[in-house]
Enzyme design. Structure first.
Site, PDB file in Angstrom:
ATOM      1  N   THR A 151      10.391 -18.431 -16.844  1.00  0.00           N
ATOM      2  CA  THR A 151      10.368 -18.925 -18.228  1.00  0.00           C
ATOM      3  C   THR A 151      11.769 -19.259 -18.721  1.00  0.00           C
ATOM      4  O   THR A 151      11.947 -20.126 -19.571  1.00  0.00           O
ATOM      5  CB  THR A 151       9.704 -17.865 -19.134  1.00  0.00           C
ATOM      6  OG1 THR A 151       8.367 -17.709 -18.685  1.00  0.00           O
ATOM      7  CG2 THR A 151       9.694 -18.277 -20.585  1.00  0.00           C
TER       8      THR A 151
ATOM      9  N   TYR B 128       3.702 -23.565 -22.142  1.00  0.00           N
ATOM     10  CA  TYR B 128       4.894 -24.165 -21.525  1.00  0.00           C
ATOM     11  C   TYR B 128       4.730 -24.155 -20.016  1.00  0.00           C
ATOM     12  O   TYR B 128       3.808 -23.531 -19.484  1.00  0.00           O
ATOM     13  CB  TYR B 128       6.154 -23.375 -21.922  1.00  0.00           C
ATOM     14  CG  TYR B 128       6.160 -21.959 -21.368  1.00  0.00           C
ATOM     15  CD1 TYR B 128       5.497 -20.929 -22.028  1.00  0.00           C
ATOM     16  CD2 TYR B 128       6.791 -21.659 -20.159  1.00  0.00           C
ATOM     17  CE1 TYR B 128       5.475 -19.647 -21.517  1.00  0.00           C
ATOM     18  CE2 TYR B 128       6.781 -20.376 -19.636  1.00  0.00           C
ATOM     19  CZ  TYR B 128       6.117 -19.375 -20.317  1.00  0.00           C
ATOM     20  OH  TYR B 128       6.078 -18.119 -19.802  1.00  0.00           O
TER      21      TYR B 128
ATOM     22  N   THR C 123       9.810 -13.250 -15.475  1.00  0.00           N
ATOM     23  CA  THR C 123       9.718 -11.833 -15.829  1.00  0.00           C
ATOM     24  C   THR C 123       8.489 -11.141 -15.234  1.00  0.00           C
ATOM     25  O   THR C 123       8.439  -9.919 -15.188  1.00  0.00           O
ATOM     26  CB  THR C 123       9.695 -11.644 -17.369  1.00  0.00           C
ATOM     27  OG1 THR C 123       8.544 -12.309 -17.891  1.00  0.00           O
ATOM     28  CG2 THR C 123      10.960 -12.180 -18.012  1.00  0.00           C
ATOM     29  N   ASP C 124       7.506 -11.932 -14.778  1.00  0.00           N
ATOM     30  CA  ASP C 124       6.261 -11.301 -14.289  1.00  0.00           C
ATOM     31  C   ASP C 124       6.508 -10.390 -13.089  1.00  0.00           C
ATOM     32  O   ASP C 124       5.883  -9.337 -12.970  1.00  0.00           O
ATOM     33  CB  ASP C 124       5.227 -12.372 -13.891  1.00  0.00           C
ATOM     34  CG  ASP C 124       4.638 -13.096 -15.100  1.00  0.00           C
ATOM     35  OD1 ASP C 124       4.929 -12.697 -16.241  1.00  0.00           O
ATOM     36  OD2 ASP C 124       3.878 -14.067 -14.880  1.00  0.00           O
TER      37      ASP C 124
ATOM     38  N   LYS D 269       7.615  -4.177 -16.757  1.00  0.00           N
ATOM     39  CA  LYS D 269       7.275  -5.036 -17.893  1.00  0.00           C
ATOM     40  C   LYS D 269       6.170  -4.358 -18.697  1.00  0.00           C
ATOM     41  O   LYS D 269       5.156  -3.948 -18.124  1.00  0.00           O
ATOM     42  CB  LYS D 269       6.820  -6.405 -17.373  1.00  0.00           C
ATOM     43  CG  LYS D 269       6.626  -7.449 -18.445  1.00  0.00           C
ATOM     44  CD  LYS D 269       6.306  -8.819 -17.843  1.00  0.00           C
ATOM     45  CE  LYS D 269       6.258  -9.872 -18.946  1.00  0.00           C
ATOM     46  NZ  LYS D 269       6.005 -11.235 -18.420  1.00  0.00           N
TER      47      LYS D 269
ATOM     48  N   GLU E  46      -5.112  16.834  -7.920  1.00  0.00           N
ATOM     49  CA  GLU E  46      -6.579  16.857  -7.953  1.00  0.00           C
ATOM     50  C   GLU E  46      -7.168  16.365  -6.644  1.00  0.00           C
ATOM     51  O   GLU E  46      -8.344  16.564  -6.377  1.00  0.00           O
ATOM     52  CB  GLU E  46      -7.083  15.990  -9.104  1.00  0.00           C
ATOM     53  CG  GLU E  46      -6.976  16.640 -10.471  1.00  0.00           C
ATOM     54  CD  GLU E  46      -7.742  15.842 -11.516  1.00  0.00           C
ATOM     55  OE1 GLU E  46      -8.972  15.911 -11.534  1.00  0.00           O
ATOM     56  OE2 GLU E  46      -7.079  15.134 -12.307  1.00  0.00           O
TER      57      GLU E  46
HETATM   58  N1  ASP Z   1       5.117 -16.379 -15.709  1.00  0.00           N
HETATM   59  C1  ASP Z   1       6.517 -16.395 -16.001  1.00  0.00           C
HETATM   60  C2  ASP Z   1       7.257 -16.009 -14.728  1.00  0.00           C
HETATM   61  O1  ASP Z   1       7.235 -14.871 -14.351  1.00  0.00           O
HETATM   62  C3  ASP Z   1       6.837 -15.499 -17.126  1.00  0.00           C
HETATM   63  C4  ASP Z   1       8.302 -15.339 -17.460  1.00  0.00           C
HETATM   64  O2  ASP Z   1       9.209 -15.755 -16.779  1.00  0.00           O
HETATM   65  O3  ASP Z   1       8.570 -14.719 -18.516  1.00  0.00           O
HETATM   66  O4  ASP Z   1       7.836 -16.840 -14.136  1.00  0.00           O
END
Ligand code: ASP
Length: 328
Positions: free
Chosen positions: A12, A25, A91-92, A164, A285
């Site tokens: 992103t 996007y 970020t994924d 995340k 457990e």
């Molecule tokens: N789907 C995107 C990615 O991981 C989300 C992001 O970058 O925030 O590339």
């Protein structure tokens, strides 16, 4: 001035939308030179070089790209071409790529991963300041010896500990348990601690010469969990299975039976948890000794998968894998 090499992979932070306020996007469209040029003062922090390694949303990150990234970072450091590396990333899956590099980069020099929750074209993008802080960390001699560091929203996280926590909030990354590694305020860095577990050259893992990683699947546990997905994984060639277990890594009695069968057949079974924080302990457990399972300790399912792939690539047996989960 420190030499910082920027490896861009998409995400992103390099995303583009139709307007500054459109939620939809496309990730991975803006090229590395434009990312650098969009940040005033960035070139004053370090002697920068940019390189486009990939241009993907990080949901498409895969083992092959991890191996390429690791080889590139190791070569940059071994050839003394950079004092630090910054990787721009979606970020994924940044927590997985970060942990992988934390374990396989052989140098004490910093590997810093950053990204953004809002695309580059947003009315108020978060990428530019994240990149500014990431370059400041990569250029900082104090960052040496701390392994891979994830920098977002003014926070520094150890790649082993970060996860995340929100699909949409700019403040999405947390390090449950061990807590933050430090903070960055407009490039001014403070460190709170060292990484708690083995990493970099001391990890004992290397991917030199590896062309692929062993298949490890993650199965998500839930009420009324059936046993058949375990069999499907094994039939499709999984050499390891991570369970995102309920609570302290629990699975249904039926699923436990199928997993124990797989363990007997030599598949390594690791119990992690679908819960965001807390440890998964042995023999709480579930009778790990009798069932032949490994407990993930502090690693979430996606981090557990990374570590188990590396353990399997080294041909480690179950007890050695359990030790690795305590040490790494
Ligand atoms: N789907 C995107 C990615 O991981 C989300 C992001 O970058 O925030 O590339």
């Amino acid at each position: 001035m420190s030499r910082v090499h920027l490896l861009a992979t998409g995400g992103t932070i390099a995303g583009r939308a139709g307007s500054g306020v459109e939620p939809g996007y496309r990730a991975g469209e803006v090229a590395v030179e434009s990312l650098i040029d969009a940040v005033p003062g960035l070139r004053a922090l370090a002697t920068l070089k940019g390189e486009q390694v990939a241009q993907v949303g990080s949901q498409d990150m895969d083992d092959g790209l991890w191996l390429r990234l690791a080889a590139r970072v190791n070569a940059l450091f071994a050839g003394d071409e950079a004092d630090g590396v910054v990787i721009t990333h979606g970020t994924d899956t940044v927590e997985e790529t970060g942990y992988f590099l934390h374990l396989v980069v052989q140098s004490a020099r910093p590997v810093v991963l950053t990204g953004a929750m809002r695309p580059a074209t947003s009315l108020s993008p978060d990428g530019p300041l994240n990149l500014y802080n990431a370059v400041a960390v990569a250029a900082d001699p104090e960052a040496h010896g701390r392994g891979a560091i994830v920098v977002l929203n003014d926070d520094l996280h150890c790649a082993r500990d970060v996860t995340k926590s929100s699909t949409t909030d700019v403040q999405t990354f947390i390090s449950p348990g061990p807590g933050l590694l430090g903070t960055a305020r407009y490039g001014r860095i403070r460190y709170f601690r060292q990484p708690t577990h083995r990493h970099s050259a001391a990890s004992g893992f290397s991917v030199d010469g590896l062309e692929r990683l062993p298949r490890v699947d993650i199965l998500y546990a839930h009420a009324h969990m059936p046993p058949d997905l375990v069999r499907a994984s094994v039939m499709n060639g999984a050499r390891g299975i991570i369970v995102a277990g309920m609570g302290n890594g629990n699975v249904s009695t039926q699923a436990a039976g199928a997993l124990a069968e797989a363990a007997k057949a030599g598949v390594i079974i690791v119990r992690s948890t679908r819960v965001v924080s807390g440890d998964v302990g042995r023999n709480i457990e579930m009778d790990d000794d009798a069932l032949g399972f490994v407990a993930a300790d502090q690693l979430n399912p996606q981090k557990s998968r990374v570590l188990l792939q590396l353990c399997l690539a080294r041909g480690m047996e179950r007890l050695a894998v359990q030790e690795a989960f305590y040490r790494h």
